[in-house]
Design a protein around this motif. Structure first.
Motif, short mmCIF file in Angstrom:
data_model
loop_
_atom_site.label_atom_id
_atom_site.label_comp_id
_atom_site.label_asym_id
_atom_site.label_seq_id
_atom_site.Cartn_x
_atom_site.Cartn_y
_atom_site.Cartn_z
N ARG A 91 -2.06 -3.37 -5.38
CA ARG A 91 -2.57 -2.32 -4.47
C ARG A 91 -4.08 -2.46 -4.26
NH1 ARG A 91 1.86 0.21 -6.82
NH2 ARG A 91 0.76 0.67 -8.75
N LEU A 125 0.81 -1.22 0.00
CA LEU A 125 0.00 0.00 0.00
C LEU A 125 0.85 1.27 0.00
CD1 LEU A 125 -2.94 -1.00 2.35
CD2 LEU A 125 -3.03 -0.57 -0.09
N SER A 182 -5.70 -3.19 -0.67
CA SER A 182 -6.59 -2.19 -0.07
C SER A 182 -7.89 -2.81 0.44
CB SER A 182 -6.89 -1.07 -1.06
OG SER A 182 -7.70 -1.54 -2.11
N VAL A 183 -8.24 -4.01 -0.04
CA VAL A 183 -9.49 -4.61 0.43
C VAL A 183 -9.25 -5.73 1.44
CG1 VAL A 183 -10.72 -4.07 -1.70
CG2 VAL A 183 -9.65 -6.31 -1.45
#
Lengths: 340, 310
Positions: free
Chosen positions: A182, A97, A186-187
């Motif tokens: 990414r 990230l 991010s999830v």
């Protein structure tokens, strides 16, 4: 050197390295990456290692100080310090990230994964039109029969249960297309296995065999993982996947219900046609009721489990869709071919 | 225009601070200045639409400084301008001329007081659009009138500081600023929050995977105020105010959805000219620029927004 007419690709690579006890390996690792980085820069191929993100996961040795020193010495090294030990997966996700490269490579701190093979992973990805390339060990990694065998066995079982054919190939040495890395990072939640979340974004996954040797495990006789942490990993892997058995549960419930109906009809016919003293009074009614309602319960449970799995996957962050841009891959392929 | 007088500060010079622009970035600068000085900022009219009125206002201010503040340092902060990535050349020319007026004003004041600092809030996004891994050696490559105009402002200021005795300058290049200000421009994060609360659609110019470096406006306010109140020495190169962490638009959307606990209505406008990644190396960022993490920053903006809606 490139000829002036070589088409100019442009691809940047970010390297993410979770650090937990890498004090004796980090300098050598950085030097090895620096060599690859310098070679790429000299080659003028348009491909560059732009950053190396060292994620200090509350390391238990002198790694944090060393990470800061390396970041101060090399501007392309980024130091991240986790507030407490969160585990390799969380550190990897944090590093991803913070990345900005077109491609992201994750690798271990202890030189088990050779930086010289990064370009092989990239070539394999571009040639095979893959979004993810896992390194697959040619031989035993940990030097221990039970360690390697149990790891292989568990992955095969998990692959069967989840229906994910790529599961046995999961490896911490991986090359991932940056946008997908990414997005998946991010999830991913704290109970989601990162590679499982990757599978929500792409099925273009391949492997590249290479020699890997966990020298630390062989020399020190111990893994960086305790049995409990390995079991925790295993649990997270299973429960962040969509288990096939949940999809089968509705069909199982229907099957049991059908059996129950057929069984019930059979029992009634037997009761009506058999001599009165051969069957205990009331038995047929009870048997019919039990089988019928059991079948109904299993069927309803299957429906509930199906809804639950949908909600859980939604909570885990499985996306409805994701759009990827692969238009630069052809140019990159040409650049890699010319480099060879 | 807002101003404040900072006096009786042990070891630090008396100062007259003038702040032009109190929007998304200027608002936090004003708040930080008030906290540090213990004084309230006062508002004076400065008509952006009338050149005559602005000239008169500057004349009055020049006379006032010459008469009453000869022993003070004067700090002028430019954080105004309504232009953005979509601005036309004409709009940027107008903004450049406004900045030039103030730089000339600062040059005039330099001989009347104990020294003038000019603090210019420029834009890293405008300078380095489409460039990732930017560091201090990366040359700006503006592609739009917005970036060209911002660079022109910087160059004019630097030239004046080199020429005028008693005038020093500091140029700040913030990256993608987010924050809440009732008078300020809404950025992506504030728009997502506001529209999320209102159940309306947010139009996003870019893709889910588009990378930007988001920095909280309060962090900028605090950093600039520190420099102003310390009577900061000029810097040779512009100061990059970024977090050093690139974030995708998708990650921002997830963060806001998680905070509001509801899906957002979104329309993506994936223009190729706004989808290139942009990011900055941590080594290029001043060591004393402390940033708020995105998760906390988004929540603080949400709190401010919620308070404003009540």
């Amino acid at each position: 050197m490139n000829s002036p007419t070589r088409p100019q690709a442009r691809a940047t690579i970010s390297i993410v390295v979770p650090v937990y006890s890498g004090e004796q390996y980090l300098k050598d690792l950085v030097q090895a990456v620096l060599k690859v980085r310098s070679d790429l820069a000299a080659d003028l191929c348009g491909i560059s290692i732009e950053e190396m993100i060292l994620v200090d996961d509350a390391a238990r040795d002198g790694s944090p100080t060393l990470v800061d020193a390396l970041a101060a010495e090399y501007p392309w090294i980024v130091a991240l310090h986790m507030s407490r030990n969160y585990g390799q997966h969380a550190a990897t996700v944090a590093g991803i990230l913070h990345s900005a490269g077109d491609w992201v490579v994750t690798m271990d701190e202890d030189l088990q994964h050779r930086p010289e093979r990064i370009m092989d992973l990239l070539s394999h990805a571009v040639q095979g039109r893959s979004d993810v390339v896992y390194a697959r060990p040619l031989a035993k990694v940990h030097g221990g029969f039970w360690r390697d065998a149990s790891s292989r066995g568990f992955k095969r079982l998990a692959s069967f249960l989840t229906g994910d054919p790529n599961l046995p190939n999961y490896n911490s040495f991986r090359l991932i297309r940056g946008s997908i890395a990414r997005a998946a990072a991010s999830v991913v939640g704290h109970d989601t296995y990162f590679d499982v979340s990757l599978s929500w974004f792409t099925l273009r996954v391949s492997c590249l065999e290479m020699a890997m040797h966990d020298g630390r495990h062989v020399e020190e006789g111990k893994s960086g993982y305790s049995l409990s942490s390995l079991l925790g990993h295993a649990g997270r892997l299973i429960f962040s996947s969509h288990l096939r058995i949940l999809r089968w549960s509705i069909f199982l419930g229907l099957f049991v219900l059908l059996l129950a109906v057929l069984g019930g009809v059979t029992l009634v016919i037997l009761r009506l046609t058999s001599p009165p003293d051969t069957i205990v009074s009331g038995w047929t009614s009870i048997a019919v009721l039990v089988t019928l309602f059991s079948g109904l319960i299993v069927f309803m449970l299957g429906i509930i489990l199906q809804y639950l799995s949908t909600l859980v996957l939604k909570a885990h962050g499985k996306p409805n869709y994701f759009i990827v841009d692969r238009t630069k891959d052809d140019l990159l392929h040409l650049a890699l071919q010319s480099r060879q | 225009m807002k101003y404040l007088l900072a006096s009786d500060r042990p070891g630090q010079p008396d100062m007259l601070v003038m702040l032009f622009g109190s929007g998304t970035t200027g608002g936090p600068i004003a708040s930080a200045l008030e906290r540090q000085s213990g004084q309230k900022m006062r508002t004076v009219g400065y008509d952006w639409s009338s050149q005559v009125a602005r000239t008169d206002a500057r004349s009055d201010m020049t006379a006032c400084v010459g008469a009453k503040h000869r022993n003070r340092q004067v700090a002028i902060i430019w954080s105004a301008g309504r232009s953005g990535m979509g601005s036309t050349t004409e709009a940027m020319d107008m903004e450049v001329s406004l900045v030039r007026e103030l730089v000339d004003f600062a040059s005039d004041l330099a001989g009347l007081c104990a020294g003038v600092q000019f603090h210019l809030l420029s834009s890293a996004g405008a300078m380095f659009e489409g460039q990732a891994f930017v560091d201090n050696s990366t040359a700006p490559r503006p592609t739009r009138p917005y970036g060209v105009g911002k660079l022109a402002q910087e160059e004019y200021l630097l030239a004046a500081a080199a020429r005028v005795n008693g005038l020093v300058c500091t140029v700040y290049r913030p990256s993608s600023v987010y924050g809440f200000s009732p008078d300020g421009r809404l950025g992506l994060i504030t728009s997502l929050l506001r529209n999320g609360v209102r159940h309306t659609c947010t139009r996003i110019v870019g893709r889910k995977e588009t990378l930007r470096d988001y920095v909280y406006s309060d962090d900028i306010g605090r950093f600039v105020a520190d420099r102003v109140m310390a009577g900061a020495l000029p810097n040779d190169q512009p100061l990059l105010l970024a977090s050093g962490k690139s974030t995708t638009i998708g990650e921002i959307v997830n963060e806001v959805e998680s905070l509001l606990n509801k899906p957002l209505y979104l329309q993506y406008d994936p223009r190729p000219d706004n989808s290139d990644p942009m990011g900055f190396r941590p080594s290029a960022i001043p060591a004393d620029f402390l940033t708020t993490d995105l998760c906390t920053g988004v929540r603080r903006v949400a709190s401010s927004l919620q308070a404003s809606l009540q």
